[in-house]
Design an enzyme around this catalytic site. Structure first.
Site, PDB file in Angstrom:
ATOM      1  N   ASN A   9     -15.485 -29.778  12.429  1.00 52.29           N
ATOM      2  CA  ASN A   9     -14.029 -29.793  12.619  1.00 52.29           C
ATOM      3  C   ASN A   9     -13.772 -30.215  14.068  1.00 52.29           C
ATOM      4  O   ASN A   9     -13.952 -29.414  14.985  1.00 52.29           O
ATOM      5  CB  ASN A   9     -13.469 -28.383  12.334  1.00 52.29           C
ATOM      6  CG  ASN A   9     -11.991 -28.281  12.665  1.00 52.29           C
ATOM      7  OD1 ASN A   9     -11.311 -29.287  12.882  1.00 52.29           O
ATOM      8  ND2 ASN A   9     -11.487 -27.054  12.694  1.00 52.29           N
ATOM      9  N   TRP A  10     -13.382 -31.465  14.222  1.00 52.23           N
ATOM     10  CA  TRP A  10     -13.223 -31.996  15.587  1.00 52.23           C
ATOM     11  C   TRP A  10     -11.906 -31.568  16.242  1.00 52.23           C
ATOM     12  O   TRP A  10     -11.656 -31.862  17.395  1.00 52.23           O
ATOM     13  CB  TRP A  10     -13.327 -33.531  15.566  1.00 52.23           C
ATOM     14  CG  TRP A  10     -14.728 -34.016  15.338  1.00 52.23           C
ATOM     15  CD1 TRP A  10     -15.861 -33.243  15.246  1.00 52.23           C
ATOM     16  CD2 TRP A  10     -15.171 -35.377  15.183  1.00 52.23           C
ATOM     17  NE1 TRP A  10     -16.967 -34.040  15.034  1.00 52.23           N
ATOM     18  CE2 TRP A  10     -16.567 -35.351  14.993  1.00 52.23           C
ATOM     19  CE3 TRP A  10     -14.512 -36.605  15.179  1.00 52.23           C
ATOM     20  CZ2 TRP A  10     -17.328 -36.510  14.816  1.00 52.23           C
ATOM     21  CZ3 TRP A  10     -15.262 -37.761  14.995  1.00 52.23           C
ATOM     22  CH2 TRP A  10     -16.651 -37.716  14.820  1.00 52.23           C
ATOM     23  N   LYS A  11     -11.057 -30.923  15.473  1.00 52.94           N
ATOM     24  CA  LYS A  11      -9.764 -30.442  15.990  1.00 52.94           C
ATOM     25  C   LYS A  11      -9.028 -31.577  16.717  1.00 52.94           C
ATOM     26  O   LYS A  11      -9.160 -32.731  16.317  1.00 52.94           O
ATOM     27  CB  LYS A  11      -9.965 -29.210  16.877  1.00 52.94           C
ATOM     28  CG  LYS A  11     -10.773 -28.125  16.157  1.00 52.94           C
ATOM     29  CD  LYS A  11     -10.790 -26.801  16.854  1.00 52.94           C
ATOM     30  CE  LYS A  11     -11.595 -25.793  16.041  1.00 52.94           C
ATOM     31  NZ  LYS A  11     -11.614 -24.456  16.621  1.00 52.94           N
ATOM     32  N   HIS A  95      -6.266 -23.196   8.404  1.00 56.71           N
ATOM     33  CA  HIS A  95      -7.109 -22.823   9.545  1.00 56.71           C
ATOM     34  C   HIS A  95      -6.326 -21.855  10.427  1.00 56.71           C
ATOM     35  O   HIS A  95      -5.108 -21.970  10.559  1.00 56.71           O
ATOM     36  CB  HIS A  95      -7.492 -24.087  10.329  1.00 56.71           C
ATOM     37  CG  HIS A  95      -8.505 -23.816  11.402  1.00 56.71           C
ATOM     38  ND1 HIS A  95      -8.159 -23.271  12.612  1.00 56.71           N
ATOM     39  CD2 HIS A  95      -9.846 -23.993  11.428  1.00 56.71           C
ATOM     40  CE1 HIS A  95      -9.256 -23.125  13.345  1.00 56.71           C
ATOM     41  NE2 HIS A  95     -10.297 -23.560  12.648  1.00 56.71           N
ATOM     42  N   GLU A  97      -5.871 -21.650  13.470  1.00 57.68           N
ATOM     43  CA  GLU A  97      -5.035 -22.290  14.509  1.00 57.68           C
ATOM     44  C   GLU A  97      -3.723 -22.804  13.913  1.00 57.68           C
ATOM     45  O   GLU A  97      -2.695 -22.806  14.585  1.00 57.68           O
ATOM     46  CB  GLU A  97      -5.825 -23.410  15.206  1.00 57.68           C
ATOM     47  CG  GLU A  97      -6.880 -22.832  16.146  1.00 57.68           C
ATOM     48  CD  GLU A  97      -8.110 -23.703  16.343  1.00 57.68           C
ATOM     49  OE1 GLU A  97      -8.077 -24.899  15.996  1.00 57.68           O
ATOM     50  OE2 GLU A  97      -9.125 -23.163  16.837  1.00 57.68           O
ATOM     51  N   GLU A 167     -13.739 -17.331   8.398  1.00 60.86           N
ATOM     52  CA  GLU A 167     -13.727 -17.548   9.844  1.00 60.86           C
ATOM     53  C   GLU A 167     -13.030 -16.384  10.544  1.00 60.86           C
ATOM     54  O   GLU A 167     -11.794 -16.381  10.675  1.00 60.86           O
ATOM     55  CB  GLU A 167     -12.957 -18.831  10.172  1.00 60.86           C
ATOM     56  CG  GLU A 167     -13.588 -20.095   9.655  1.00 60.86           C
ATOM     57  CD  GLU A 167     -13.234 -21.274  10.553  1.00 60.86           C
ATOM     58  OE1 GLU A 167     -14.160 -21.869  11.118  1.00 60.86           O
ATOM     59  OE2 GLU A 167     -12.043 -21.581  10.707  1.00 60.86           O
ATOM     60  N   GLY A 173     -14.372 -20.041  18.837  1.00 58.50           N
ATOM     61  CA  GLY A 173     -14.320 -20.515  20.222  1.00 58.50           C
ATOM     62  C   GLY A 173     -14.629 -19.448  21.265  1.00 58.50           C
ATOM     63  O   GLY A 173     -14.340 -19.620  22.445  1.00 58.50           O
ATOM     64  N   SER A 212     -18.029 -20.003  16.259  1.00 64.20           N
ATOM     65  CA  SER A 212     -19.105 -20.047  17.271  1.00 64.20           C
ATOM     66  C   SER A 212     -20.497 -20.330  16.689  1.00 64.20           C
ATOM     67  O   SER A 212     -21.501 -19.795  17.162  1.00 64.20           O
ATOM     68  CB  SER A 212     -19.119 -18.757  18.095  1.00 64.20           C
ATOM     69  OG  SER A 212     -17.913 -18.639  18.819  1.00 64.20           O
ATOM     70  N   GLY A 233     -16.872 -25.950  14.961  1.00 68.60           N
ATOM     71  CA  GLY A 233     -15.849 -26.516  15.836  1.00 68.60           C
ATOM     72  C   GLY A 233     -16.468 -27.186  17.037  1.00 68.60           C
ATOM     73  O   GLY A 233     -16.994 -28.306  16.946  1.00 68.60           O
TER      74      GLY A 233
HETATM   75  P1  PGA Z   1     -15.830 -22.942  16.875  1.00 67.69           P
HETATM   76  O1  PGA Z   1     -14.623 -23.279  15.886  1.00 67.69           O
HETATM   77  O2  PGA Z   1     -17.086 -23.407  16.205  1.00 67.69           O
HETATM   78  O3  PGA Z   1     -15.519 -23.740  18.127  1.00 67.69           O
HETATM   79  O4  PGA Z   1     -15.818 -21.474  17.116  1.00 67.69           O
HETATM   80  C1  PGA Z   1     -14.753 -23.076  14.505  1.00 67.69           C
HETATM   81  C2  PGA Z   1     -13.477 -23.423  13.802  1.00 67.69           C
HETATM   82  O5  PGA Z   1     -12.389 -23.187  14.362  1.00 67.69           O
HETATM   83  O6  PGA Z   1     -13.487 -23.958  12.681  1.00 67.69           O
END
Ligand code: PGA
Length: 251
Positions: A9-11, A95, A97, A167, A173, A212, A233
């Site tokens: 997931n490149w966000k 997600h 976010e 998640e 993160g 993470s 991520g």
């Molecule tokens: P992260 O993000 O691997 O940077 O913790 C995971 C995600 O939000 O899908």
């Protein structure tokens, strides 16, 4: 037998040029991987060009979000049909976010899941508890509510193609993760909820973990029978690191 799925997931990262460079490098690094389904979810702006680049490769394409309507006056939104048309086979839904910054709810996630399925996309439905909910021992209750409300009204055939991503929000993160045993326990619990909701579907559903993940912890997670992959991520932004995660079983 469930095929493992590893998602990058490149966000909101990478310009078109950066995305193209990364995917070219990734293609080389993981060309011989057949035992894992590989998926990348770049920004909308890079989907078209990346789709051209990954044709005839083992990389699949997904979007990070969709709207639930097929077309119309919804300024700034992208429809499931458009996402399918640009070459995506998957889409992330709900997600944390999106829930945190854009006020998405279980109800809107449910609408998006149904719209995605109708367009022929596989939804990856994200669920997970906050730190406060974890401290108050509400994790199982929250997960159950999220799964039930996100999947409400789904036909049995559709429910079996959905991917669930567990998640925990406190792990995204932060560099913190639950132990592999704790994740396994929650994934087992999710499968049990599925079993209550649908007949003979639970064993088919892929339940992946996100939060993470890195090249050191992935193999520990993947040893567990109910962990069917990972949603990665920040560690997916570096091609070398991401390909090491995909090829975890060789290290
Ligand atoms: P992260 O993000 O691997 O940077 O913790 C995971 C995600 O939000 O899908």
């Amino acid at each position: 037998m469930r095929k493992s799925l590893i998602v990058g997931n490149w966000k909101m990262n990478k310009t078109i040029q950066e995305a193209l460079k990364a995917v070219k490098a990734l293609k080389n690094e993981i060309a011989d991987v057949t035992d894992i389904e590989i998926l990348i979810c770049p920004s909308f702006t890079s989907l078209y060009i990346i789709n051209n680049e990954i044709k005839n490769s083992n990389i699949n394409l997904g979007a990070q979000n969709i709207f639930w309507e097929t077309k119309g006056s919804f300024t700034g939104e992208v429809s499931p049909i458009m996402i399918k048309n640009v070459g995506c086979s998957y889409v992330l839904i709900g997600h944390s976010e999106r829930r945190q910054y854009f006020y998405e709810t279980n109800k809107t996630a449910n609408k998006k899941i149904k719209a995605a399925l109708l367009a022929g996309l596989i939804p990856i439905v994200c669920v997970g508890e906050t730190l406060r909910e974890k401290k108050e021992n509400m994790t199982f209750k929250i997960i159950k509510k999220q799964i039930k409300q996100n999947l409400v009204g789904l036909a049995i055939g559709d429910a079996s193609s959905v991917v669930i991503a567990y998640e925990p929000i406190w792990a995204i993160g932060t560099g913190k993760t639950p132990t592999s045993n704790q994740i396994e326990e929650i994934h087992f619990f999710i499968r049990k909820i599925y079993d209550e909701m649908y007949k003979n579907v639970a064993e088919k559903v892929r339940i992946i973990y996100g939060g993470s993940i890195n090249s050191d912890n992935i193999s520990e997670f993947m040893k567990k029978s109910n962990i069917d992959g990972g949603l990665v991520g920040s560690a997916s932004l570096e091609t070398k690191v991401f390909s090491r995660i995909i090829k975890y079983s060789r290290f």
